[in-house]
Every structure is written in C-alpha cells, then in structure tokens.
Scaffold this motif. Structure first.
Motif, mmCIF file in Angstrom:
data_model
loop_
_atom_site.group_PDB
_atom_site.id
_atom_site.type_symbol
_atom_site.label_atom_id
_atom_site.label_comp_id
_atom_site.label_asym_id
_atom_site.label_seq_id
_atom_site.Cartn_x
_atom_site.Cartn_y
_atom_site.Cartn_z
ATOM 1 N N ASP B 23 0.835 -1.213 0.000
ATOM 2 C CA ASP B 23 0.000 0.000 0.000
ATOM 3 C C ASP B 23 0.867 1.260 0.000
ATOM 4 N N LEU B 25 3.137 2.088 -1.769
ATOM 5 C CA LEU B 25 3.485 2.586 -3.100
ATOM 6 C C LEU B 25 2.527 3.670 -3.562
ATOM 7 N N HIS B 26 1.345 3.714 -2.960
ATOM 8 C CA HIS B 26 0.331 4.651 -3.446
ATOM 9 C C HIS B 26 0.109 5.754 -2.424
ATOM 10 N N ARG B 27 0.676 6.906 -2.680
ATOM 11 C CA ARG B 27 0.582 8.015 -1.740
ATOM 12 C C ARG B 27 -0.692 8.807 -1.997
ATOM 13 N N HIS B 39 -2.909 5.877 5.123
ATOM 14 C CA HIS B 39 -1.622 5.521 4.526
ATOM 15 C C HIS B 39 -0.584 5.208 5.602
ATOM 16 N N ARG B 84 3.879 -0.856 -9.725
ATOM 17 C CA ARG B 84 3.051 0.347 -9.683
ATOM 18 C C ARG B 84 2.059 0.296 -10.825
#
Lengths: 163, 84
Positions: B23, B25-27, B39, B84
């Motif tokens: 998770d 990886l997704h900001r 996050h 990604r």
C-alpha cells in the motif's frame, strides 16, 4: 616521488588448507563501477561492446564486465574506452575489494555450505551477488570448478574464517 | 522461505529485508488528511493473497512480492516499476 607498492589486504594472512580445493589470493586489479544513467544502457552497450545482463559476464579485450547489482556492472581491468561519462556514473572501487580464487573438484560443494543460493544453477562464466553469513560478496564463476569470491577489504578476515 | 528477485531469481529469506505492505506505493494527495491517516496507520491485514515490499540486499532491488498468508505460498515478485 615515492612509489607505493601495490599489495593485497590479504597478502599477509594465512590461508586455510582445504581438502580437494586450492584457495589463493587474487592480485590487485583495477575495478571500476559502472552505473548507467536511466535509458542509457543501450548507448553504453554500443560504446563498450557489451554490457552484462543480470548474472552475466562480458569479456572484452583486457577487461571483464561483471554484473554487480541492479543497473550496475563492475569492470575488472584497465582498458575502458573514453567517452563513457555521458552515459553512466563511474567510480574507482579497486582498493575497496579483495578477491580469492577457489579451485577444485569440490569447490561448488564447499561454497554451497557458505552461500544461500543454488550454485548448481549458476552459469559459467557467471556472476552473483549474495551474502556469506552476514558478509556481502560478489561471486564470479570462471569455470565449472573455479570460483572467485570478492569481498569488501574491511571484512576479509571474517570471509577467510567463514571459508 | 524463498523469495523471487527479478534480477537474481529465487533467493533465501536471509538475503532480504522486509519493509511493509505494498500500500505504501500509493501516496494520497497532499491535502487528503484522512487518506494520509490510512496511509500511515491502517493496514488491511488480509487472510489470503497479499502484496508486500522487500529489499534484496545483495543486488539492491526493491521487490513487490505477492504471497498467500493462508497457504504460505509465495506467488510472484516484481520490481516496483512493474508493481506500480
């Protein structure tokens, strides 16, 4: 001008005696790390005459290009063409590393006790990054019964103890 | 336990360092406060297929590993560019 004598960091150490293998210290060699800039691998390959894929070794005249990590190769030898700096970051690693050569019928079996990956699948010639217990190592296979183990010079006594 | 490195193939666990759930990886967007709360602090902890990040220390590759927390099967590994 004083000319310093090149010697290996392990020249003074006593090497262990192994049953059916010989272990010897490799002479110091110029090592240059070559890290291609993004998208520059093909240009670098053309300029050098080759660039190693993961696990690979490319032999050029007077220089071996050895895969040494993700997007990283080590050049073992003095002969590198000019004009590389536009394509990659280079740094001299020569005195940071020390190498042993291990040769003999039992070399693979001996290393299998110390390295946590499957040496039976390792190409010849081939290159691998791994750990020897906790020590980072670069393993080169020169022939089916001949390996080179390169370690950071600061850890060379520990590496000898592990072998 | 063995994990697949995209460069080196299947390697022993002792060559890897664990980072955490993929998770990361997704900001979220900078002004998304509850997104950042999720996050930083909340994980789904799934029973079954999960993805997490490992660093392959010897070759310097970040690997996104897909594995199953129920069967303990390790399914695949990808570079972060692919993941990604």
């Amino acid at each position: 001008m004083i000319r310093l004598k090149e010697t290996s960091a392990i020249a003074q150490l006593r090497l262990p005696t192994l049953a059916d293998c010989t272990l010897r210290v490799l002479p110091p060699v110029r090592i240059t790390s070559i890290a291609p800039y993004p998208g520059q691998v093909e240009a670098l390959r053309a300029r050098l005459g080759g660039f190693p894929a993961p696990g690979g070794v490319v032999t050029l005249q007077g220089t071996d290009l050895v895969w040494a990590g993700r997007d990283l190769a080590f050049a073992f030898g003095d002969d590198l063409p000019d004009g590389l700096a536009a394509h990659c970051s280079m740094s001299d690693q020569s005195d940071g590393w020390c190498g042993f050569a291990l040769q003999g019928a039992g070399a693979q079996a001996l290393l299998a006790r110390r390295l946590p990956f499957d040496l039976r699948k390792m190409a010849s010639p081939g290159s691998a990054r791994s750990v020897m217990d906790h020590l980072p190592v670069l393993v080169l296979r020169r022939a089916s019964d001949r390996f080179e183990i390169w370690v950071w010079r600061s850890m060379v006594q520990s590496a000898l103890a592990h072998i | 336990m063995r994990l697949p490195c995209p460069c080196c193939g299947w390697r022993d666990l002792r060559e890897f360092t664990y980072k955490g759930a993929a998770d990361m990886l997704h900001r979220p967007a900078l002004d998304d406060a509850s997104g950042w709360d999720d996050h930083l602090h909340n994980r789904t902890n799934p029973a079954g297929e999960t993805r997490d990040l490992w660093y392959h220390d010897p070759c310097g590759t970040w690997v996104c590993v897909t594995r199953d927390t129920v069967s303990h099967a390790v399914i695949s590994g990808a570079t972060l560019g692919e993941a990604r």
